[in-house]
Structure formats: structure tokens, C-alpha cells
Write a protein that holds these residues in place. Structure first.
Motif, PDB file in Angstrom:
ATOM      1  N   PRO A 193      58.423   3.307  48.262  1.00  0.00           N
ATOM      2  CA  PRO A 193      57.425   2.241  47.467  1.00  0.00           C
ATOM      3  C   PRO A 193      56.334   1.712  48.524  1.00  0.00           C
ATOM      4  N   SER A 194      55.072   1.702  47.842  1.00  0.00           N
ATOM      5  CA  SER A 194      53.787   1.507  48.770  1.00  0.00           C
ATOM      6  C   SER A 194      53.898  -0.083  49.533  1.00  0.00           C
ATOM      7  N   GLU A 195      54.669  -0.873  48.959  1.00  0.00           N
ATOM      8  CA  GLU A 195      55.013  -2.173  49.652  1.00  0.00           C
ATOM      9  C   GLU A 195      55.912  -2.044  50.800  1.00  0.00           C
ATOM     10  N   SER A 196      56.426  -0.867  51.060  1.00  0.00           N
ATOM     11  CA  SER A 196      57.405  -0.862  52.135  1.00  0.00           C
ATOM     12  C   SER A 196      56.817  -0.970  53.249  1.00  0.00           C
ATOM     13  N   THR A 197      57.530  -1.378  54.393  1.00  0.00           N
ATOM     14  CA  THR A 197      57.249  -1.147  55.923  1.00  0.00           C
ATOM     15  C   THR A 197      58.273   0.096  56.556  1.00  0.00           C
ATOM     16  N   TRP A 198      57.458   0.494  57.594  1.00  0.00           N
ATOM     17  CA  TRP A 198      58.485   1.567  58.131  1.00  0.00           C
ATOM     18  C   TRP A 198      58.432   1.726  59.407  1.00  0.00           C
ATOM     19  N   SER A 199      59.228   2.425  60.162  1.00  0.00           N
ATOM     20  CA  SER A 199      59.025   2.614  61.583  1.00  0.00           C
ATOM     21  C   SER A 199      59.729   4.173  61.771  1.00  0.00           C
ATOM     22  N   VAL A 200      59.420   4.878  62.874  1.00  0.00           N
ATOM     23  CA  VAL A 200      60.143   6.000  63.110  1.00  0.00           C
ATOM     24  C   VAL A 200      60.807   5.746  64.537  1.00  0.00           C
ATOM     25  N   ALA A 201      62.057   6.646  64.488  1.00  0.00           N
ATOM     26  CA  ALA A 201      62.521   6.692  65.745  1.00  0.00           C
ATOM     27  C   ALA A 201      62.936   8.406  66.031  1.00  0.00           C
TER      28      ALA A 201
END
Ligand code: KMH
Ligand code: ZN
Length: 275
Positions: A193-201
Motif C-alpha cells: 500500500p502506498s502509505e507504507s514505509t519500507w527498508s531493504v536488508a
């Protein structure tokens, strides 16, 4: 792009051991020292695993209590507990420390092959972890090792067990899980969903290239000895802090300064902690 960059340091993990690198912290004091170094270099959060003095993984509540206290005594970095523990652990054991109210804790929304083992997270087990997180008012970081796990997280939103906006961490490059190609990250980001935040590992050699990609895409980054022990080809990182330093450099090159714990708390909608 001016959004500040959240850097999470995964300082020890359950699998990284002293035969691979002498720099992995095991004891609460060692973990706290490393957390302080990572905070100093630009990390706003640390992701921690319990370890016994001999390095064996443990989800023992007393161990996590000591880790949390030792970190809080030294630094204001946000503390994220693992609920994954190590392959083969019982689900109740994995979540017994959540009443200590860390700033955040992980929630993996599916089962994945993990090297030669299987990291088990059946739907009933996922619901158990989500319910326990809700009971103790601990916000989850949703760990995604493959695409179906995003769909399952969205299913849990429909079931009322997860409350948006969600924060995802895409763990790419685990042998048995989704690979570390940049297109995989683009696809996963297109699913949320567009309001999500995210990171990558990114795992192993994928860690720094995926960090760069995430920075360019407006996402956030997790690095540390849990995922990768090398700071450059063949050169061991002397701690997760050296990997944090690399990411700070990459972020600044794209106009993204590292955010501090206060801004991270706000972005992730965490309850403000006394730090
Ligand atoms: N050690 C892995 C089997 C988590 O921290 O929540 C699981 C893991 C995920 O590290
Ligand atoms: Zn972990």
C-alpha cells in the motif's frame, strides 16, 4: 528526494558466529557497545537477537531484558527485538520477551527455506505473533522473504490483526528465499500500500548494492553482521558500525541524511519512549 534515511543495524542475528567473524557481539554488554557505535555512526534503530555466552541463539526473556537494559543505559537508539529467533525454535519461545515492550519487533508473514533449514511461520503462528504484538502494543516490522508474504500481511490487515500504515523490511538473498536482484525489490515495493514505509536488508554480497537501490527509490536500509560480514570484497567489517558508515555515505550522496531515533519514532508511529 529529501526524506531522511532510516538506517537499522542488525548487529548480531542468530546465525552469524565467531568462526565466521570475531566481531559479532554475543553478550548484552557487547550488543550494547555495538548498538552505541552504530547509533554514533548514523543508525536510528538496532535489530537484536538473544545469544548465549557461547553464541548459541536464544529467545530467553531474561537475555532480552539484559540486552534492552544494557542498550538503554548507553544510548537512545531504538531497539527492535527479533521474533524469528533461529530456525527450529518454538513459536511461544520466540515471543516470550515481547512484554518487555521493545520499540519494535519483527513479524515474518510466511514460511521460507532458510539455507538447509526451514524458517516456519504458518498462518496460525503468524496470527499468534501478531496478537502478542498487539497485546503489548509493540509495532511490527514485517519481514518479507518472498512475494506471498506481502499478500499474507495484507490478509492480516483484513483480519484486523495488523494496523496500517505498515512498515516492511524486504530481506533479499537468503538461500531458499527471494533473490537479491534489484527488480525483485521494485516488484515488492509495487505490491505494498502506498502509505507504507519500507527498508531493504540485502544478504551477503547483495547488502550494499541493494542499500544503494533502496536509497535511490526513497526507501530505507538495514545493514549489519546478521546479514553480511564484509565491508568490501574479502575484508571483514569490524562491526556493523562500518556498514552503517557506508550507508550514511551512500545516503548523503543522494541528499538523504540519516534520521535520528525521534524522527524514526514519528515516521514509524511508535509510542515515544523515555530515552
Ligand atoms: N534467524 C532467522 C531464521 C527475525 O529476526 O525476525 C530469522 C530472522 C528473522 O532472523
Ligand atoms: Zn533477525
Amino acid at each position: 528526494m529529501s526524506e531522511e534515511l532510516l538506517i537499522t543495524a542488525a548487529v548480531n542475528g542468530a546465525e552469524t558466529n565467531r568462526r565466521q567473524t570475531p566481531y559479532v557481539p554475543y553478550t548484552p554488554a557487547e550488543i550494547a557497545e555495538e548498538a552505541e557505535r552504530c547509533r554514533h555512526c548514523g543508525a536510528a534503530m538496532v535489530h537484536v537477537h538473544g545469544r548465549k555466552p557461547d553464541g548459541d541463539a536464544t529467545q530467553d526473556r531474561q537475555t532480552y531484558r539484559r540486552i534492552l537494559q544494557a542498550i538503554r543505559d548507553r544510548t537512545d537508539v531504538l531497539v527492535q527485538f527479533s521474533t524469528g529467533g533461529a530456525v527450529g525454535m518454538d513459536i511461544e519461545e520466540r515471543i516470550e520477551a515481547l512484554d518487555l515492550k521493545p520499540d519494535m519487533a519483527t513479524l515474518t508473514t510466511g514460511t521460507v527455506n532458510f539455507g538447509d533449514g526451514v524458517f516456519m511461520n504458518s498462518l496460525p503462528q503468524i496470527r499468534t505473533v501478531a496478537e502478542r504484538l498487539n497485546t503489548h502494543d509493540v509495532r511490527p516490522e514485517i519481514e518479507i522473504f518472498d512475494t506471498g508474504m506481502v499478500d499474507t500481511a495484507l490478509r492480516l490487515v483484513d483480519e484486523g490483526l495488523l494496523e496500517p500504515p505498515l512498515h516492511f523490511d524486504f530481506v533479499l538473498g537468503v538461500p531458499g528465499g527471494m533473490g537479491g536482484r534489484a527488480e525483485n525489490l521494485e516488484f515488492l515495493v509495487s505490491m505494498i500500500p502506498s502509505e507504507s514505509t519500507w527498508s531493504v536488508a540485502g544478504v551477503g554480497r547483495h547488502e550494499l548494492p541493494l542499500a544503494k537501490k533502496a536509497i535511490e527509490m526513497g526507501g530505507h536500509v538495514r545493514v549489519g553482521l546478521e546479514d553480511n560480514i564484509y565491508v568490501s570484497k574479502g575484508e571483514l567489517a569490524k562491526g556493523s558500525f562500518e556498514l552503517v558508515e557506508k550507508v550514511v555515505e551512500m545516503g548523503r550522496a543522494e541528499g538523504r541524511d540519516p534520521m535520528g531515533p525521534d524522527r524514526a519514532e514519528e515516521m514509524l508511529r511508535l509510542d515515544a519512549t523515555e530515552r
